[in-house]
Design an enzyme around this catalytic site. Structure first.
Site, PDB file in Angstrom:
ATOM      1  N   GLY A   1      16.731 -13.296  47.893  1.00 54.82           N
ATOM      2  CA  GLY A   1      16.020 -14.073  48.911  1.00 54.82           C
ATOM      3  C   GLY A   1      15.180 -15.202  48.369  1.00 54.82           C
TER       4      GLY A   1
ATOM      5  N   CYS B   1       9.356 -10.706  37.115  1.00 54.04           N
ATOM      6  CA  CYS B   1       9.275 -10.669  35.648  1.00 54.04           C
ATOM      7  C   CYS B   1       9.569 -12.037  35.040  1.00 54.04           C
ATOM      8  CB  CYS B   1      10.251  -9.631  35.098  1.00 54.04           C
ATOM      9  SG  CYS B   1      10.313  -9.589  33.313  1.00 54.04           S
TER      10      CYS B   1
ATOM     11  N   HIS C   1       9.244  -0.042   3.122  1.00 52.53           N
ATOM     12  CA  HIS C   1       7.892  -0.310   2.627  1.00 52.53           C
ATOM     13  C   HIS C   1       7.835  -1.722   2.063  1.00 52.53           C
ATOM     14  CE1 HIS C   1       3.996   0.305   0.754  1.00 52.53           C
ATOM     15  NE2 HIS C   1       4.497  -0.255  -0.340  1.00 52.53           N
TER      16      HIS C   1
HETATM   17  C1  FAD Z   1       1.659 -11.229  35.453  1.00 46.55           C
HETATM   18  C2  FAD Z   1       2.642 -10.111  35.248  1.00 46.55           C
HETATM   19  C3  FAD Z   1       3.024  -9.794  33.963  1.00 46.55           C
HETATM   20  C4  FAD Z   1       3.933  -8.746  33.764  1.00 46.55           C
HETATM   21  N1  FAD Z   1       4.277  -8.449  32.476  1.00 46.55           N
HETATM   22  C5  FAD Z   1       5.135  -7.435  32.268  1.00 46.55           C
HETATM   23  C6  FAD Z   1       5.532  -7.123  30.945  1.00 46.55           C
HETATM   24  O1  FAD Z   1       5.116  -7.771  29.966  1.00 46.55           O
HETATM   25  N2  FAD Z   1       6.396  -6.102  30.759  1.00 46.55           N
HETATM   26  C7  FAD Z   1       6.868  -5.371  31.824  1.00 46.55           C
HETATM   27  O2  FAD Z   1       7.654  -4.439  31.594  1.00 46.55           O
HETATM   28  N3  FAD Z   1       6.506  -5.650  33.092  1.00 46.55           N
HETATM   29  C8  FAD Z   1       5.668  -6.661  33.337  1.00 46.55           C
HETATM   30  N4  FAD Z   1       5.315  -6.961  34.611  1.00 46.55           N
HETATM   31  C9  FAD Z   1       5.869  -6.145  35.717  1.00 46.55           C
HETATM   32  C10 FAD Z   1       7.305  -6.617  36.045  1.00 46.55           C
HETATM   33  O3  FAD Z   1       7.290  -7.987  36.329  1.00 46.55           O
HETATM   34  C11 FAD Z   1       7.850  -5.843  37.230  1.00 46.55           C
HETATM   35  O4  FAD Z   1       7.721  -4.454  36.991  1.00 46.55           O
HETATM   36  C12 FAD Z   1       9.304  -6.167  37.453  1.00 46.55           C
HETATM   37  O5  FAD Z   1       9.443  -7.522  37.738  1.00 46.55           O
HETATM   38  C13 FAD Z   1       9.881  -5.329  38.596  1.00 46.55           C
HETATM   39  O6  FAD Z   1      11.226  -5.669  38.761  1.00 46.55           O
HETATM   40  P1  FAD Z   1      11.992  -5.455  40.164  1.00 46.55           P
HETATM   41  O7  FAD Z   1      13.392  -5.898  39.919  1.00 46.55           O
HETATM   42  O8  FAD Z   1      11.737  -4.119  40.671  1.00 46.55           O
HETATM   43  O9  FAD Z   1      11.255  -6.434  41.180  1.00 46.55           O
HETATM   44  P2  FAD Z   1      11.025  -7.986  41.186  1.00 46.55           P
HETATM   45  O10 FAD Z   1      11.057  -8.563  39.817  1.00 46.55           O
HETATM   46  O11 FAD Z   1       9.818  -8.223  41.988  1.00 46.55           O
HETATM   47  O12 FAD Z   1      12.316  -8.563  41.935  1.00 46.55           O
HETATM   48  C14 FAD Z   1      12.587  -8.296  43.288  1.00 46.55           C
HETATM   49  C15 FAD Z   1      13.466  -9.399  43.834  1.00 46.55           C
HETATM   50  O13 FAD Z   1      13.916  -9.064  45.134  1.00 46.55           O
HETATM   51  C16 FAD Z   1      13.884 -10.217  45.963  1.00 46.55           C
HETATM   52  N5  FAD Z   1      13.774  -9.745  47.326  1.00 46.55           N
HETATM   53  C17 FAD Z   1      12.739  -9.120  47.928  1.00 46.55           C
HETATM   54  N6  FAD Z   1      13.067  -8.760  49.179  1.00 46.55           N
HETATM   55  C18 FAD Z   1      14.341  -9.158  49.382  1.00 46.55           C
HETATM   56  C19 FAD Z   1      15.256  -9.058  50.454  1.00 46.55           C
HETATM   57  N7  FAD Z   1      14.950  -8.427  51.586  1.00 46.55           N
HETATM   58  N8  FAD Z   1      16.480  -9.596  50.310  1.00 46.55           N
HETATM   59  C20 FAD Z   1      16.848 -10.210  49.165  1.00 46.55           C
HETATM   60  N9  FAD Z   1      16.031 -10.327  48.102  1.00 46.55           N
HETATM   61  C21 FAD Z   1      14.795  -9.800  48.208  1.00 46.55           C
HETATM   62  C22 FAD Z   1      12.671 -10.973  45.499  1.00 46.55           C
HETATM   63  O14 FAD Z   1      12.805 -12.351  45.845  1.00 46.55           O
HETATM   64  C23 FAD Z   1      12.739 -10.743  43.993  1.00 46.55           C
HETATM   65  O15 FAD Z   1      13.481 -11.759  43.354  1.00 46.55           O
HETATM   66  C24 FAD Z   1       4.442  -8.013  34.864  1.00 46.55           C
HETATM   67  C25 FAD Z   1       4.053  -8.355  36.157  1.00 46.55           C
HETATM   68  C26 FAD Z   1       3.173  -9.388  36.348  1.00 46.55           C
HETATM   69  C27 FAD Z   1       2.787  -9.745  37.732  1.00 46.55           C
END
Ligand code: FAD
Ligand code: NAD
Length: 579
Positions: free
Chosen positions: A110, A117, A542
């Site tokens: 979306g 991430c 080491h």
């Molecule tokens: C500042 C910050 C730093 C971070 N640093 C780290 C790190 O160093 N290491 C780490 O492991 N984690 C880190 N994280 C956490 C990590 O970013 C998240 O845990 C990870 O992105 C989760 O992945 P996900 O695929 O579940 O969700 P997301 O990455 O949030 O992706 C979900 C996707 O679904 C899409 N979407 C939502 N609803 C719909 C829909 N109805 N239809 C179609 N598409 C949709 C969204 O547009 C999005 O692109 C960090 C987070 C933040 C905020």
């Protein structure tokens, strides 16, 4: 603290507010694991995957025990074997594994490929940490002088640092998109909504030319999360903002209050103080870094907080924030005692970063169509094998949910690992991810990392399960490590919590140089159920920092000498819910 020892305090504080916040937040969406394996610029790395070399293969690539007739039926009945709603790191990781397993796959995205991430999380934040970390290092004249180096005055330009983060995110987003295209994954643009457990409708508001309906044998929900903002805190994106805005580094405030001392708060305190800001932490719990092992948090405070221009208010909530005007009017923050709920103080600062956790982005999915609903915080309930659970707690056939949207462990690699696990189950290869083996790291200077239980959680678990006299702890210091000393980086420690009767590793925590890389020997040992009596025979080069762990393992005393895999208490521990 959840049973697994993973930070979760903000979730407790946030209860009741999350869904409402998420409802007003924009749709967002990313994985290195996948990227390394499938980056189009690395064709030789892609080559081993049979899915790429053959025409569109049948379901689960011959590894599933389906008869040809069933395969043919499955292929003809649906548009796809698998449709993934959301293409962040979770969705991307699942898609790559699905293709490897021979599934005809589509992702519905979306907003932007790579999700939080890649675009607003791990990737840009690590770029800012890398650049600001260099500034800090070069400004530390004493440290450099101790190695015979002298530098003149060190300065930086804000915009090129910001550009480094923006450009890195764009490059990785493009790499992810290309990797999906190269693997033949269809990318459908739009916001996905369930019609039933085999059908998804997708559309983009205001775009009549985009959208449609697709069917699939299986569906994975991977819609991620957005920043959680407590009530009473208006985000103006200029003086009061979340990590979404902070990552753009549009300015470097002289004085910034950071609400929340979890991962985001800590990493941004590292960036801001390196770039010259003064930081004030506002933390609801009585101690900073409440989700971490207490001993590690204490040392972190000595290394990451006390020597820097950071002060803090603990045990207080930021209950009201009034935005300011940069350079003209300060931001006013009202502080309320967490326990008595009385107003205790008011701060005037240049800016406020709200880092109080993340809310699931799950509204609009129409879970009712599959007789399911989110919990009161907006998370999609799932079972051990990532199946969505219906209202009566039973698995919904063919629908899975992974990543931040289910709230089990809000980390990028956890999302991706859950995606791989869901695909394994879709392919009939029963798989349960051991969340206690998933490492976590905070990329401050020095880094903090851990896997498994904190000492406190391990003792609590042992008390409950009747083996409290079997808990043992070993510790080693970076001060005794030749490589760390050569780098003049001797500050840090590692600790391991284990069972002295079985040799089971319950938790490992590290603070020190490259802790985020060092944790993997421990997390892989937990994942493969290696015992302490086995791992202590591993050989480490080491001089390397990995000898900090070598010493840690060798210092452990196990009552049994029996090597090999043992029946671990972790086998009985249910997958922890961390939020
Ligand atoms: C500042 C910050 C730093 C971070 N640093 C780290 C790190 O160093 N290491 C780490 O492991 N984690 C880190 N994280 C956490 C990590 O970013 C998240 O845990 C990870 O992105 C989760 O992945 P996900 O695929 O579940 O969700 P997301 O990455 O949030 O992706 C979900 C996707 O679904 C899409 N979407 C939502 N609803 C719909 C829909 N109805 N239809 C179609 N598409 C949709 C969204 O547009 C999005 O692109 C960090 C987070 C933040 C905020
Ligand atoms: N390096 C990494 O892996 C990394 C980096 C950044 C973010 N993340 C992920 O992003 C998610 C969000 O990070 P985060 O730091 O926002 O959340 P967090 O849960 O790690 O920390 C939030 C902190 O805010 C405090 N808090 C909550 N409400 C408050 C209030 N009203 N007033 C004062 N304090 C309050 C909590 O007690 C907690 O200490 C985490 O789940 C983490 O997994 C990971």
């Amino acid at each position: 603290m959840a049973a697994c020892g993973i930070p979760c305090s903000s979730a407790l504080l946030a209860q009741g507010h999350r869904s409402a916040q998420a409802a007003t937040a924009p749709v967002r969406i990313g994985h290195f694991q996948g990227l390394h394996r499938h980056c189009p610029s690395l064709p030789s790395v892609i080559a081993p995957f049979s899915a790429l070399q053959s025409p569109r293969p049948s379901r689960c690539n011959g590894r599933r025990t389906l008869s040809n007739a069933i395969v043919a039926q499955a292929k003809s009945k649906y548009d796809y074997d698998l449709v993934i709603i959301g293409c962040g790191v979770g969705g991307h990781g699942a898609a790559l594994h699905a293709v490897e397993s021979g599934l005809k796959t589509a992702v519905i995205e979306g907003h932007d490929i790579g999700g939080t991430c890649v675009n607003r999380g791990c990737v840009p934040s690590k770029a800012l940490l890398a650049a600001s970390g260099r500034v800090r290092e070069l400004q530390n004249g004493m440290h450099l002088k101790a190695m015979g180096i002298q530098v003149g005055s060190v300065s930086y330009e804000r915009q090129p640092i910001a550009d480094h983060a923006i450009n890195l995110a764009s490059t990785i987003q493009l790499n992810l998109k290309r990797s999906l295209e190269a693997l033949g994954v269809d990318i459908l643009k739009g916001s996905g909504k369930l019609v039933d457990n085999h059908t998804v409708k997708y559309s983009l508001p205001g775009r009549v030319d985009v959208g449609g309906t697709v069917t699939a044998k299986d569906i994975i929900i991977a819609t991620g999360s957005v920043p959680f903002v407590p009530p009473g805190i208006p985000i103006d994106g200029k003086t009061v903002f979340t990590s979404d805005h902070a990552l753009k580094l549009e300015w470097v405030p002289d004085w910034i209050a950071i609400i929340g001392s979890g991962y985001i708060g800590l990493e941004f305190s590292d960036v801001y103080t390196a770039l010259g800001s003064e930081v004030t932490f506002i933390e609801a719990v009585d101690n900073l870094m409440p989700g971490f092992d207490k001993e590690i948090a204490r040392l972190a405070q000595r290394l990451l907080i006390n020597p820097r221009r950071i002060d803090y208010h603990t045990g207080v909530l930021a209950t009201k924030v009034t935005p300011g005007v940069p350079g003209v009017k300060p931001v006013v923050v009202e502080l309320t005692d967490f326990k008595t709920k009385e107003k205790v103080d008011e701060l005037e600062v240049d800016a406020v970063l709200v880092a109080t956790g993340r809310a699931p982005y799950t509204q609009g999915l129409n879970l009712a169509a599959i007789d399911a609903e989110t919990d009161r915080r907006g998370f999609v309930p799932v079972g051990e094998q990532m199946h969505v659970l219906d209202k009566s707690g039973k698995p919904v056939p063919n629908v899975y949910c992974i990543g931040d949207a289910n709230g089990k462990y809000m980390l990028a690699h956890a999302a991706s690992a859950q995606g791989i696990s869901a695909v394994e189950n879709i392919c009939g290869r029963s798989h349960t991810l051991n969340h206690l083996s998933v490492p976590a790291a905070c990329f401050t200077h020095p880094e903090v990392s851990f896997v498994g239980l904190t000492e406190e959680a391990a003792r609590e678990q042992a008390e409950k399960d009747g083996y409290k006299d079997k808990i043992a702890v070993t510790k080693t210091s970076f001060k005794a490590n030749s490589k760390a000393l050569a780098e003049k980086e001797g500050e840090g420690m590692a600790k391991m919590i284990y069972r002295k009767d079985t040799g089971e590793i319950l938790g490992v925590h590290i603070i020190g140089l490259h802790a985020a890389d060092l944790i993997h020997e421990a997390s892989n040992a937990v994942a493969t159920k290696q015992s302490v009596q086995d791992i202590k025979f591993n050989v480490h080069a080491h001089p390397t920092l990995s000898e900090v762990l070598d010493e840690l393992f060798k210092a452990a005393h196990v009552e049994t000498k029996a090597p090999g895999k043992v029946a671990f208490s972790g086998d009985k521990v249910k997958t922890p819910v961390t939020v």
